[in-house]
Scaffold this active site. Structure first.
Site, short mmCIF file in Angstrom:
data_model
loop_
_atom_site.label_atom_id
_atom_site.label_comp_id
_atom_site.label_asym_id
_atom_site.label_seq_id
_atom_site.Cartn_x
_atom_site.Cartn_y
_atom_site.Cartn_z
N CYS A 225 63.74 64.49 8.45
CA CYS A 225 64.62 64.99 7.40
C CYS A 225 63.76 65.47 6.24
CB CYS A 225 65.57 63.89 6.94
SG CYS A 225 66.67 64.44 5.64
N LEU A 226 63.56 66.74 6.17
CA LEU A 226 62.69 67.30 5.14
C LEU A 226 63.29 68.64 4.73
CD1 LEU A 226 59.96 66.68 3.80
CD2 LEU A 226 58.84 67.96 5.61
#
Ligand code: ZN
Ligand code: ZN
Ligand code: ZN
Ligand code: ZN
Lengths: 584, 149
Positions: free
Chosen positions: B86-87
């Protein structure tokens, strides 16, 4: 044109050695073609003219000095920030409603009015200027002993006669060679943008290989700024550099592709209020001229590779749009919003305006030699007749079917499908006639044999279209249209007929029109794309009609003749029409 | 399909000027597919571990971000069991001015600064918030077990 000034006259009759007079190319004298510089052949960097020309590339037209805080306006012209004229209130601008959009700046170069909000410092030109100032001053310090006398040779802005006195230009001495001297002269405000320069060695300067010195200097400057000329998106030397209002520059096609995906600047993430049709946004003239003058071979090679890259590799030369069913001769309206298809459409528009339309292979069936592909192997080549770009980048595309094709080979290009296709044509009329004769004859003798056994459902034209001649099939189909019109069938409404045209009189194209207006499943209509004879198509249409008419009769299957089209007979006219999904 | 110049240049630069603690090597038969290793940053629960990832450059790269995931099991609130990360820069905040190098650096930074408030692995994030010390200890343990150099 070369006679406006004779340079040798401009040098005093002193004994200082005069450099060989340069052959002034005619464009150096015509003042109104500077924008066209990029069209011109590149200059070798070691003549007098080159030093002058190279420095002019980074001179401000307003103040004649090398750019300081350069601003590139939406019109594509660059001037120093301090040289921008005062903003003035624009008329008839209501959107966007911010004050800086209400104010306009008239470009001192072309006179175009640019919104103040869009006039920001050009990041690339600024970096180049910083590098040049630094490198030139270091070079000058290193080669201080090479002192030249530079004389400004003013050029009148038109061919009007100007008195001798007015023609008198500045004279100054500079170290470092011609290129360094010319740059410094511009920095000192002694060199008018339009003026030429006459060079001579100052007394005591013994330098012989001036040309080599200038060439070295030129090469060091070129290397110094070369990385600034790379596009942040493709990592290549910028091609057709196009600058955003936030001052960042990319290849035009890279910026267009970026904006297909998002309206923010890739570098600073500010919103980019550019027309999606960047095709018409002026390029950054300053950067384009620098590229064309300093890296002519690179620019030429880039132009070449881009046109190669944008063409799919090998023979995969047709863009394929996997979306829906399209039929030859029939219009097909599309709404394009996915970035990769925006790109595809743009390339189509720049090319021959054609692309292939394919249907999804929803049942994941094997497609001939291709195996299981995500599309069905037969499709229709579409020609773009109308392309309407919406302000947000989406587009409405009006196309018309040109011909049928089969995909022979396929691949991907920038996210969309491309392929090598083979046109699908009907057999010759002669073969068609023979086929008809054989088929009708065979069917009739089979029917005679079969019916002689008094079966409960005899073989008739209603369940065996092979019994009919091609013309009889066509007439039966047309009659059905007439009957439906008389009954005001909703699918034959004015609106539909307006879109698809009136019922054609040609038996070859009639089935496509019929398929276009008839509300049945696309998988059924798809069968038409694979046909290679008029008769085959008419039989398909004929069987659709029989199915629709006989929906409540539950026609029994008859031999293999009805094989290719099977009906799922359901109650209600519309239910059966729409649920006419293939079971074949 | 010919490899775009950009991918060639990025690969060359990754090889010529490697980033400390990060390696990315393209497959010989598919130059869009990279084997990546990232060393756990110092003073993080991942210190001493070497994490394997796979990175793939889609057809429309750099218009769309690289696809990347952890192959090595990792206990991290922003990395789920399938290794997905999750970036923001791998999603909506991607920009074509970013590159493989910057993405890998961001991932390395994410290892140094887990963010349980923007979780992908909900259970891990929950543990991280409830008892950070215990979570960090688990992360250390997983690193020792799965991310052996
Ligand atoms: Zn100026
Ligand atoms: Zn202008
Ligand atoms: Zn580019
Ligand atoms: Zn920007």
């Amino acid at each position: 044109m070369n006679t406006v000034l004779c340079r040798s006259d401009a040098v005093d009759g002193t004994s200082t050695p005069c450099l060989p007079p340069p052959a002034t190319p005619s464009y150096m004298v015509d003042h109104h073609v500077v924008e066209g510089i990029e069209e011109r052949p590149a200059l070798a960097p070691h003549t007098d003219t080159d030093a002058r020309l190279l420095v002019r590339l980074i001179q401000c037209r307003q103040c004649s000095k090398p750019f300081s805080s350069p601003v590139t306006m939406p019109c594509g012209h660059t001037v120093c920030q301090r040289c921008l004229p005062a903003p003035q209130r624009r008329v008839n601008i209501s959107y966007p409603q911010t004050l800086d959009h209400q104010l306009g700046i008239l470009c001192p170069v072309c006179g175009q009015e640019n919104s103040t909000a869009d006039c920001n410092v050009d990041v690339t030109v600024s970096k180049i200027m910083a590098l040049l100032v630094d490198y030139v001053s270091r070079w000058t310090a290193k080669h201080a002993e090479v002192v030249l006398t530079l004389e400004e040779v003013p050029q009148p802005p038109n061919d009007a006669l100007i008195s001798e006195k007015e023609m008198k230009g500045h004279v100054a001495q500079y170290g470092g060679g011609r290129l360094a001297g010319t740059f410094q002269m511009a920095v000192d405000g002694l060199l008018d943008y339009w003026a030429d320069v006459a060079y001579s060695k100052s007394p005591g300067c013994e330098k012989d290989d001036l040309e080599d010195l200038d060439l070295d200097h030129f090469n060091s400057l070129r290397d110094a700024i070369s990385t600034e000329m790379d596009c942040m998106v493709c990592y290549n030397t910028m091609l057709d550099p196009t600058t955003t209002p936030c001052g960042h520059t990319f290849c035009r096609h890279c910026l267009m592709r970026t904006l297909d995906h998002s309206i923010i600047c890739p570098v600073c993430r500010r919103d980019v209020y550019l027309s999606p049709s960047l095709l018409y946004q002026p390029k950054n003239h300053c950067l384009a001229s620098i590229l064309d003058q300093v890296w002519p071979e690179v620019v030429a090679a880039r132009k070449h590779t881009v046109s190669e890259e944008e063409r799919p590799e090998g023979a995969l030369d047709v863009p394929l749009f996997v979306c829906t069913l399209a039929l030859p001769g029939m219009p097909c309206f599309l709404h394009i919003f996915e970035p990769r298809y925006r790109l595809m459409m743009r390339r189509c528009m720049e090319g021959n305006r054609k692309f292939g339309m394919l249907m999804y292979n929803q049942a994941s069936t094997s497609q001939g030699d291709l195996g299981v592909t995500r599309f069905l192997e037969y499709g229709t080549l579409l020609h773009i007749v109308n392309f309407q770009l919406l302000p947000d980048g989406r587009s409405l595309v009006e196309t018309v079917g040109v011909s049928r094709f089969r995909v022979i080979e396929h691949g991907m290009l920038d996210g969309y499908d491309v392929g090598r296709i083979e046109r699908v044509d009907d057999i010759s009329l002669g073969t068609e006639k023979r086929l008809e004769a054989t088929e009708v004859g065979t069917a009739q003798s089979q029917a005679a044999l079969y019916n002689a056994q008094h079966p409960p459902v005899p073989m008739t034209a209603a369940n065996c279209p092979e019994l009919l001649t091609t013309i009889e099939l066509f007439q039966a189909c047309k009659q059905y249209i007439l009957d439906m019109r008389a009954r005001s069938a909703p699918w034959l409404s004015e609106r539909l007929v307006r879109a698809y045209g009136d019922c054609p009189d040609d038996p070859a194209t009639f089935p496509y029109w019929f398929a276009a207006v008839l509300p049945i499943a696309e998988e059924q209509k798809y069968l038409l794309l694979r046909t290679t004879s008029v008769r085959e198509r008419l039989k398909i249409v004929y069987m659709w009609i029989r199915r629709i008419e006989g929906q409540r009769l539950l026609l029994p299957r008859c031999g293999g003749y009805i094989g290719n089209i099977l009906a799922t007979c359901m109650g209600g006219f519309h239910a059966s029409l729409t649920a006419f999904i293939s079971t074949s | 399909m010919a490899l775009p110049k950009r991918i060639i240049k990025e690969t060359e630069r990754l090889m010529a000027e490697p980033v400390k603690g990060i390696s990315a090597v393209p497959h010989e038969d598919n130059l869009r597919y990279f084997d990546v290793t990232i060393e756990g940053p110092e003073q993080s629960p991942y210190e001493g571990g070497v994490f394997k990832l796979e990175l793939f450059l889609p057809d429309d790269y750099p218009m769309t971000p690289p696809k990347i995931r952890f192959l090595t099991k990792i206990y991290h609130p922003n990395i789920d069991r399938l290794g997905r990360i999750c970036l923001d820069v791998l999603k909506g905040n991607w920009s074509p001015a970013l590159q493989i190098r910057t993405i890998l650096l961001s991932i390395q930074a994410l290892l140094g600064a887990p963010n349980p408030d923007d979780p992908l692995a909900n259970d891990v994030a929950q543990k991280w918030k409830e008892d950070q010390n215990a979570a960090i200890e688990t992360a250390r343990q997983w690193t020792r077990e799965h991310a052996k150099p």
